[in-house]
Design a protein around this motif. Sequence first.
Motif, PDB file in Angstrom:
ATOM      1  N   ALA A  45       0.831  -1.204   0.000  1.00  0.00           N
ATOM      2  CA  ALA A  45       0.000   0.000   0.000  1.00  0.00           C
ATOM      3  C   ALA A  45       0.867   1.257   0.000  1.00  0.00           C
ATOM      4  CB  ALA A  45      -0.915   0.008   1.224  1.00  0.00           C
ATOM      5  N   LEU A  46       0.330   2.316  -0.594  1.00  0.00           N
ATOM      6  CA  LEU A  46       0.969   3.625  -0.567  1.00  0.00           C
ATOM      7  C   LEU A  46       0.149   4.510   0.371  1.00  0.00           C
ATOM      8  CD1 LEU A  46       1.821   4.171  -4.344  1.00  0.00           C
ATOM      9  CD2 LEU A  46       3.396   3.647  -2.491  1.00  0.00           C
ATOM     10  N   ASP A  47       0.546   4.537   1.634  1.00  0.00           N
ATOM     11  CA  ASP A  47      -0.253   5.252   2.629  1.00  0.00           C
ATOM     12  C   ASP A  47       0.477   6.439   3.253  1.00  0.00           C
ATOM     13  OD1 ASP A  47       1.617   3.780   3.969  1.00  0.00           O
ATOM     14  OD2 ASP A  47       0.176   2.532   5.067  1.00  0.00           O
ATOM     15  N   LYS A  48       1.649   6.781   2.715  1.00  0.00           N
ATOM     16  CA  LYS A  48       2.378   7.932   3.230  1.00  0.00           C
ATOM     17  C   LYS A  48       2.339   9.069   2.211  1.00  0.00           C
ATOM     18  CE  LYS A  48       5.714   5.549   6.230  1.00  0.00           C
ATOM     19  NZ  LYS A  48       7.156   5.339   6.510  1.00  0.00           N
ATOM     20  N   VAL A  49       1.983  10.246   2.672  1.00  0.00           N
ATOM     21  CA  VAL A  49       1.921  11.406   1.788  1.00  0.00           C
ATOM     22  C   VAL A  49       3.291  11.690   1.178  1.00  0.00           C
ATOM     23  CG1 VAL A  49       1.486  13.895   1.682  1.00  0.00           C
ATOM     24  CG2 VAL A  49      -0.023  12.421   3.021  1.00  0.00           C
ATOM     25  N   SER A  50       4.335  11.547   1.988  1.00  0.00           N
ATOM     26  CA  SER A  50       5.682  11.844   1.486  1.00  0.00           C
ATOM     27  C   SER A  50       6.067  10.896   0.360  1.00  0.00           C
ATOM     28  CB  SER A  50       6.699  11.745   2.626  1.00  0.00           C
ATOM     29  OG  SER A  50       6.698  10.446   3.193  1.00  0.00           O
ATOM     30  N   THR A  51       5.682   9.630   0.459  1.00  0.00           N
ATOM     31  CA  THR A  51       5.990   8.658  -0.588  1.00  0.00           C
ATOM     32  C   THR A  51       5.230   8.981  -1.870  1.00  0.00           C
ATOM     33  OG1 THR A  51       6.373   6.941   1.076  1.00  0.00           O
ATOM     34  CG2 THR A  51       6.037   6.210  -1.192  1.00  0.00           C
ATOM     35  N   LEU A  52       3.966   9.337  -1.730  1.00  0.00           N
ATOM     36  CA  LEU A  52       3.166   9.725  -2.888  1.00  0.00           C
ATOM     37  C   LEU A  52       3.782  10.937  -3.590  1.00  0.00           C
ATOM     38  CD1 LEU A  52      -0.420   9.318  -1.405  1.00  0.00           C
ATOM     39  CD2 LEU A  52       0.586   7.954  -3.239  1.00  0.00           C
ATOM     40  N   ARG A  53       4.237  11.890  -2.772  1.00  0.00           N
ATOM     41  CA  ARG A  53       4.844  13.090  -3.335  1.00  0.00           C
ATOM     42  C   ARG A  53       6.101  12.733  -4.118  1.00  0.00           C
ATOM     43  NH1 ARG A  53       6.700  15.438   1.201  1.00  0.00           N
ATOM     44  NH2 ARG A  53       8.587  14.239   0.849  1.00  0.00           N
ATOM     45  N   ASP A  54       6.941  11.864  -3.551  1.00  0.00           N
ATOM     46  CA  ASP A  54       8.184  11.480  -4.217  1.00  0.00           C
ATOM     47  C   ASP A  54       7.909  10.732  -5.520  1.00  0.00           C
ATOM     48  OD1 ASP A  54       9.571  12.639  -2.153  1.00  0.00           O
ATOM     49  OD2 ASP A  54      10.000  10.763  -1.116  1.00  0.00           O
ATOM     50  N   ILE A  55       6.900   9.870  -5.505  1.00  0.00           N
ATOM     51  CA  ILE A  55       6.550   9.127  -6.716  1.00  0.00           C
ATOM     52  C   ILE A  55       6.059  10.076  -7.795  1.00  0.00           C
ATOM     53  CG2 ILE A  55       4.863   7.509  -7.680  1.00  0.00           C
ATOM     54  CD1 ILE A  55       5.096   5.893  -5.106  1.00  0.00           C
ATOM     55  N   ALA A  56       5.190  11.014  -7.423  1.00  0.00           N
ATOM     56  CA  ALA A  56       4.671  11.985  -8.391  1.00  0.00           C
ATOM     57  C   ALA A  56       5.808  12.809  -8.987  1.00  0.00           C
ATOM     58  CB  ALA A  56       3.634  12.884  -7.727  1.00  0.00           C
ATOM     59  N   ALA A  57       6.766  13.198  -8.141  1.00  0.00           N
ATOM     60  CA  ALA A  57       7.896  13.991  -8.630  1.00  0.00           C
ATOM     61  C   ALA A  57       8.744  13.173  -9.599  1.00  0.00           C
ATOM     62  CB  ALA A  57       8.745  14.474  -7.457  1.00  0.00           C
ATOM     63  N   ALA A  58       8.995  11.898  -9.271  1.00  0.00           N
ATOM     64  CA  ALA A  58       9.808  11.055 -10.148  1.00  0.00           C
ATOM     65  C   ALA A  58       9.128  10.809 -11.490  1.00  0.00           C
ATOM     66  CB  ALA A  58      10.093   9.717  -9.460  1.00  0.00           C
ATOM     67  N   LEU A  59       7.781  10.752 -11.463  1.00  0.00           N
ATOM     68  CA  LEU A  59       7.024  10.519 -12.698  1.00  0.00           C
ATOM     69  C   LEU A  59       6.714  11.810 -13.443  1.00  0.00           C
ATOM     70  CD1 LEU A  59       4.504   7.846 -11.386  1.00  0.00           C
ATOM     71  CD2 LEU A  59       6.466   7.455 -12.881  1.00  0.00           C
ATOM     72  N   ARG A  60       7.026  12.945 -12.822  1.00  0.00           N
ATOM     73  CA  ARG A  60       6.783  14.270 -13.402  1.00  0.00           C
ATOM     74  C   ARG A  60       5.303  14.482 -13.700  1.00  0.00           C
ATOM     75  NH1 ARG A  60      10.576  12.216 -16.623  1.00  0.00           N
ATOM     76  NH2 ARG A  60       9.476  12.655 -18.551  1.00  0.00           N
ATOM     77  N   ILE A  61       4.459  14.149 -12.712  1.00  0.00           N
ATOM     78  CA  ILE A  61       3.029  14.403 -12.832  1.00  0.00           C
ATOM     79  C   ILE A  61       2.538  15.055 -11.552  1.00  0.00           C
ATOM     80  CG2 ILE A  61       2.620  12.463 -14.392  1.00  0.00           C
ATOM     81  CD1 ILE A  61       1.528  10.891 -12.013  1.00  0.00           C
ATOM     82  N   ASP A  62       1.374  15.675 -11.648  1.00  0.00           N
ATOM     83  CA  ASP A  62       0.772  16.272 -10.468  1.00  0.00           C
ATOM     84  C   ASP A  62       0.308  15.169  -9.518  1.00  0.00           C
ATOM     85  OD1 ASP A  62      -1.947  17.538  -9.135  1.00  0.00           O
ATOM     86  OD2 ASP A  62      -0.359  19.014  -9.422  1.00  0.00           O
ATOM     87  N   GLN A  63       0.431  15.400  -8.222  1.00  0.00           N
ATOM     88  CA  GLN A  63       0.039  14.393  -7.241  1.00  0.00           C
ATOM     89  C   GLN A  63      -1.437  14.056  -7.357  1.00  0.00           C
ATOM     90  OE1 GLN A  63       1.922  14.812  -3.401  1.00  0.00           O
ATOM     91  NE2 GLN A  63       0.114  14.042  -2.373  1.00  0.00           N
ATOM     92  N   ALA A  64      -2.249  15.046  -7.712  1.00  0.00           N
ATOM     93  CA  ALA A  64      -3.687  14.799  -7.868  1.00  0.00           C
ATOM     94  C   ALA A  64      -3.943  13.788  -8.978  1.00  0.00           C
ATOM     95  CB  ALA A  64      -4.413  16.113  -8.169  1.00  0.00           C
ATOM     96  N   LEU A  65      -3.153  13.848 -10.043  1.00  0.00           N
ATOM     97  CA  LEU A  65      -3.311  12.901 -11.144  1.00  0.00           C
ATOM     98  C   LEU A  65      -2.942  11.494 -10.693  1.00  0.00           C
ATOM     99  CD1 LEU A  65      -4.049  12.920 -14.177  1.00  0.00           C
ATOM    100  CD2 LEU A  65      -1.614  13.069 -14.667  1.00  0.00           C
ATOM    101  N   LEU A  66      -1.911  11.388  -9.880  1.00  0.00           N
ATOM    102  CA  LEU A  66      -1.512  10.087  -9.348  1.00  0.00           C
ATOM    103  C   LEU A  66      -2.622   9.486  -8.491  1.00  0.00           C
ATOM    104  CD1 LEU A  66       0.745   7.970  -9.033  1.00  0.00           C
ATOM    105  CD2 LEU A  66       1.549   9.264  -7.048  1.00  0.00           C
TER     106      LEU A  66
END
Length: 396
Positions: A45-66
Motif C-alpha cells: 500500500a501507498l499510505d504515506k503522503v511523502s511517498t506519494l509526493r516522491d513518486i509523483a515527482a519522479a514521474l513528473r506528474i501532479d500528485q492529484a493525477l496520481l
Amino acid sequence: MQSEVPIGRRVAYWRARRRMSQQVFADRLGKSKSWVDKVERGVRALDKVSTLRDIAAALRIDQALLLGQESRPVEATTRVEGVEQIRAALSAYDIALDRPAARRDAPDGARLARGVAHAWTSFQHARYPALVGLLPELLAGAQRGHAHDPQAGRVPLVEAYRVTASLLVKLDETELAWLAADRAMTVATGDPLLVAAATVQLGQVLRAGGRAREAGAAALAAAYRIGTSDLDVARVSLCGALLVQAALAAARHCDDRAAARVDEAADLAAEVGDGNDHHHTSFGPTAVALARVAVAIDLGTPDEAIVRHEKAVARDGWRWLPPEHRAAHLIDAGRAYLQVADPVNAARVLLEADRTAPAEVRHRPAARNVLAATVRHPGAPATVVALAATLGVTRA
C-alpha cells in the motif's frame, strides 16, 4: 472512472509512459525494484503522503493525477504534447525512405540558418515552451536541407540536433535527448570540430542518464582530438567546454581528477576571456568558476561550493552569461545551501533564478525538486513557499 483504477496500476501506467524500467524508477526513488513491483501489483500500500509526493515527482506528474483526481496543470500537458511532436520529428525516416512528402524543395539556406540561430537564442534565454513548439519544423527543415546538399546542410542539421538535445536534457527527457545527441554525432562524423561540438551535448546526455564515466571519456577524447595548437579562439573555447564536461562527469562519480580537469579548462578560459559564445558554449573564466561550484557540490563539499558561488556571481563576467546558464547555476547553488541547512539562502537563489529565467524553474523537473526540498524545510521563507504554491509544489 480514473479514480476507480488502483493506485499501483496508475503508477505502472505513468512509469511506462515515461519509458522507465522498474529498476530506473526504483533508483530515482531510492527504493528496491522489488518494492516498485509490489506497489504496482497492489501488494504494498501507498499510505504515506511523502511517498506519494516522491513518486509523483519522479514521474513528473501532479500528485492529484496520481491519486486519480481529474486535474492536470495546463503547462505540464502542453510540455508533454510538445515533446511528443519533437519525438515524432526525430523518429521520422521519410527522407531515407524517399517518401513523396520528403521530396519537397529544400529550405532556403539563409532562412534555415536564421531558424537555428533563433532556436539557440530561445534556449539560452530559457524560452522552453516556445522552443518546444518550433523544434519539430526546424528539425524537418534541417533534415531536408541536409538531404538536398549534405555539405552545406551538415552544420545546420548538427546544430538543430544539438539544441534539441540541450532542451530535452532540461526537460528530463533523457532517452529522447540521447537520440538527438546521437544523430548529431552521426551527421558530424568526419569533421573533428563538429564532432567536438556535438560531444558537448553528448556529455550532458550521458551524465543525465547516469553514465558519467562514458561522458567523461567521450569529452576528453573529443577535446584532445581537436587540440588548441593553432590558437584559434573558437577551437580553444570548444576544447575548454569539453574539459568542463569531463570535470563534471568525473565529479559525478567522485573521481578526484575532476579538479585537475577544471584547472585545465581554466588555463584555456584565460585565453578566451568572458563575454564570448563560440560554438554556443558560453565558455570563459566565469563559466569555469561556475563549473567549480558544481564539481564541489557533487564531490560533497557544499561549504566550498558556497564560497566559490559567492565569488563567481560577483565577477563581471556573471552578467554576460546567458540567462539559462545563470539560472541553472543558481539552482545548483540552492542545492549547496540546502546541504548546509540554509533554507533562507536556498530560497534567495531560487527566487533569483525565477526572476532571471522563469522557465528554468517552472519547466525543469530538477529545479522543481530543489524547490520542493526548500519548502519542506521548517525555516523556508514565505516568499519561496508562495512561489512553490503557484507552481503546485507543496510542503506535504
